[in-house]
Scaffold this motif. Structure first.
Motif, mmCIF file in Angstrom:
data_model
loop_
_atom_site.group_PDB
_atom_site.id
_atom_site.type_symbol
_atom_site.label_atom_id
_atom_site.label_comp_id
_atom_site.label_asym_id
_atom_site.label_seq_id
_atom_site.Cartn_x
_atom_site.Cartn_y
_atom_site.Cartn_z
ATOM 1 N N LYS A 1 21.956 8.826 0.885
ATOM 2 C CA LYS A 1 21.710 8.850 -0.348
ATOM 3 C C LYS A 1 20.144 8.934 -0.604
ATOM 4 O O LYS A 1 19.155 7.973 -0.691
ATOM 5 C CB LYS A 1 22.056 7.330 -0.955
ATOM 6 C CG LYS A 1 21.783 7.026 -2.297
ATOM 7 C CD LYS A 1 22.364 5.477 -2.831
ATOM 8 C CE LYS A 1 22.361 5.374 -4.150
ATOM 9 N NZ LYS A 1 22.589 3.734 -4.454
ATOM 10 N N ARG A 2 19.723 10.011 -1.169
ATOM 11 C CA ARG A 2 18.220 10.759 -1.307
ATOM 12 C C ARG A 2 18.341 11.911 -2.030
ATOM 13 O O ARG A 2 19.280 12.430 -2.125
ATOM 14 C CB ARG A 2 17.604 10.425 -0.149
ATOM 15 C CG ARG A 2 18.095 11.324 1.025
ATOM 16 C CD ARG A 2 17.572 10.992 2.364
ATOM 17 N NE ARG A 2 16.138 11.708 2.146
ATOM 18 C CZ ARG A 2 14.995 11.343 2.560
ATOM 19 N NH1 ARG A 2 14.863 10.127 3.265
ATOM 20 N NH2 ARG A 2 13.892 11.943 2.397
ATOM 21 N N PHE B 1 25.453 4.845 3.254
ATOM 22 C CA PHE B 1 25.538 6.354 3.412
ATOM 23 C C PHE B 1 27.048 6.739 3.498
ATOM 24 O O PHE B 1 27.966 5.679 3.969
ATOM 25 C CB PHE B 1 24.621 6.691 4.577
ATOM 26 C CG PHE B 1 25.097 6.205 6.133
ATOM 27 C CD1 PHE B 1 25.601 6.717 7.043
ATOM 28 C CD2 PHE B 1 24.499 5.083 6.195
ATOM 29 C CE1 PHE B 1 25.965 6.383 8.312
ATOM 30 C CE2 PHE B 1 24.905 4.196 7.473
ATOM 31 C CZ PHE B 1 25.409 5.115 8.261
ATOM 32 N N ASN C 1 22.794 13.241 -1.215
ATOM 33 C CA ASN C 1 23.401 13.266 -2.506
ATOM 34 C C ASN C 1 22.898 12.009 -3.045
ATOM 35 O O ASN C 1 22.601 11.032 -2.451
ATOM 36 C CB ASN C 1 24.683 13.339 -2.502
ATOM 37 C CG ASN C 1 25.410 12.826 -3.520
ATOM 38 O OD1 ASN C 1 25.487 11.847 -4.162
ATOM 39 N ND2 ASN C 1 26.203 14.108 -4.064
ATOM 40 N N GLU C 2 22.263 12.091 -4.582
ATOM 41 C CA GLU C 2 21.588 10.983 -5.103
ATOM 42 C C GLU C 2 22.313 9.761 -5.004
ATOM 43 O O GLU C 2 21.852 8.780 -5.096
ATOM 44 C CB GLU C 2 21.328 11.302 -6.422
ATOM 45 C CG GLU C 2 20.025 12.561 -6.774
ATOM 46 C CD GLU C 2 20.060 12.797 -8.046
ATOM 47 O OE1 GLU C 2 20.149 11.778 -8.995
ATOM 48 O OE2 GLU C 2 19.063 13.642 -8.500
ATOM 49 N N LYS C 3 23.618 9.914 -4.841
ATOM 50 C CA LYS C 3 24.686 8.561 -4.906
ATOM 51 C C LYS C 3 25.128 8.345 -3.462
ATOM 52 O O LYS C 3 26.003 7.066 -3.300
ATOM 53 C CB LYS C 3 25.867 8.887 -5.504
ATOM 54 C CG LYS C 3 25.458 8.992 -7.062
ATOM 55 C CD LYS C 3 26.969 9.174 -7.887
ATOM 56 C CE LYS C 3 26.623 9.232 -9.319
ATOM 57 N NZ LYS C 3 27.863 9.208 -10.267
ATOM 58 N N GLY C 4 24.682 9.407 -2.577
ATOM 59 C CA GLY C 4 25.155 9.015 -1.070
ATOM 60 C C GLY C 4 26.722 9.195 -0.701
ATOM 61 O O GLY C 4 27.091 8.634 0.264
ATOM 62 N N TRP C 5 27.283 9.839 -1.618
ATOM 63 C CA TRP C 5 28.849 10.105 -1.478
ATOM 64 C C TRP C 5 29.204 11.468 -1.441
ATOM 65 O O TRP C 5 28.297 12.305 -2.139
ATOM 66 C CB TRP C 5 29.512 9.203 -2.566
ATOM 67 C CG TRP C 5 30.903 9.142 -2.613
ATOM 68 C CD1 TRP C 5 31.827 9.556 -3.610
ATOM 69 C CD2 TRP C 5 31.625 8.751 -1.251
ATOM 70 N NE1 TRP C 5 33.119 9.221 -3.205
ATOM 71 C CE2 TRP C 5 33.131 8.855 -1.758
ATOM 72 C CE3 TRP C 5 31.306 8.095 -0.354
ATOM 73 C CZ2 TRP C 5 34.086 8.466 -1.065
ATOM 74 C CZ3 TRP C 5 32.426 7.654 0.773
ATOM 75 C CH2 TRP C 5 33.764 7.946 0.325
ATOM 76 N N SER D 1 22.526 -0.777 1.317
ATOM 77 C CA SER D 1 22.259 0.278 1.454
ATOM 78 C C SER D 1 23.266 1.113 2.113
ATOM 79 O O SER D 1 23.607 0.590 3.262
ATOM 80 C CB SER D 1 20.855 0.421 2.115
ATOM 81 O OG SER D 1 19.697 -0.038 1.341
#
Length: 238
Positions: A65-66, A45, A83-87, A43
């Motif tokens: 990432k959420r 971030f 952000n859905e990708k955590g990036w 997991s």
């Protein structure tokens, strides 16, 4: 050249919820070494760090990432984005320019400035270039493969920052307050705990270290050659 307070460097760095180091303390000759984690090694971030050549450290952005903003009290000293990708993406760059870079000392006056960053795609889009021009910021894009040589954050700052976060994670694993699932599995650190890790690690980097990082990369050195020795110093040298 812009004044040192108007020369900046920004970099995105990935972090894991479990920050296991490569050193353990075990009895000599032990054949099996158990490394305790929360089970969230994969997991991740993103932390976005930035600083200026006069030693100032700008507010970090943390990208989790959420899909929705976490329902936590965000500690003072960080800006949280999701952000859905955590990036980082183009929207994240926009948020960073509006909420961090534009709010640095002198930013609201839109004094001419220089921003040094890498060739990450979201840095190079047309909308990003338009926004940078609007706030009177010139850009120096580091060529691919050279960030480890000429990007201050990569060369001098990211490692001690991550080392400090890892130390805090180790302390949390030993004595920090934790939450568990009904099945007894440990949750990863709460998001506000991670925010505080980032704040402390960034605060612990000294102004002198930041100033030296720009000089070591040849960005803010005096033009008379008197500071060229910084280029050859090891990171640990004063």
């Amino acid at each position: 050249m812009a004044m040192h307070c108007q020369i900046g460097n920004m970099d995105e760095t990935p972090m894991n919820f479990d920050m296991v180091g490569n050193k353990t303390v075990n009895p000599k000759g032990a054949k099996t070494v158990l490394i305790k984690t929360t089970g969230h090694e994969k997991s991740s971030f993103t932390v976005v760090l930035a600083c200026t050549a006069d030693g100032a450290k700008l507010r970090p952005i943390i990208i989790f990432k959420r899909k929705t903003m976490p329902k936590i009290k965000i500690p003072i000293g960080v800006f949280v984005h999701v952000n859905e990708k955590g990036w980082m993406d183009e929207e994240g760059v926009k948020l960073w320019l509006d909420n961090v870079w534009s709010r640095r000392p002198g930013g609201l006056r839109q004094e001419r400035s220089l921003l040094v960053w890498d060739m990450f795609r979201a840095h190079l889009t047309t909308s990003t270039k338009i926004r940078l021009a609007r706030i009177n910021t010139d850009v120096a894009v580091i060529p691919e493969g050279l960030t480890s040589l000429v990007q201050p954050l990569d060369v001098c700052l990211n490692k001690p920052f991550k080392d400090c976060i890892r130390e805090q994670w180790n302390e949390w694993m030993v004595s920090g307050e934790k939450l568990f699932t009904k099945g007894g599995n440990m949750h990863a650190p709460q998001l506000d705990v991670l925010c505080n890790f980032v704040i402390k690690a960034w605060n612990d980097i000294t102004e002198e270290t930041v100033i030296r990082s720009f000089k070591k990369c040849g960005i803010s050195n005096s033009l008379d050659g008197m500071e060229d020795d910084f280029l050859w110093q090891d990171e640990g040298e004063a």
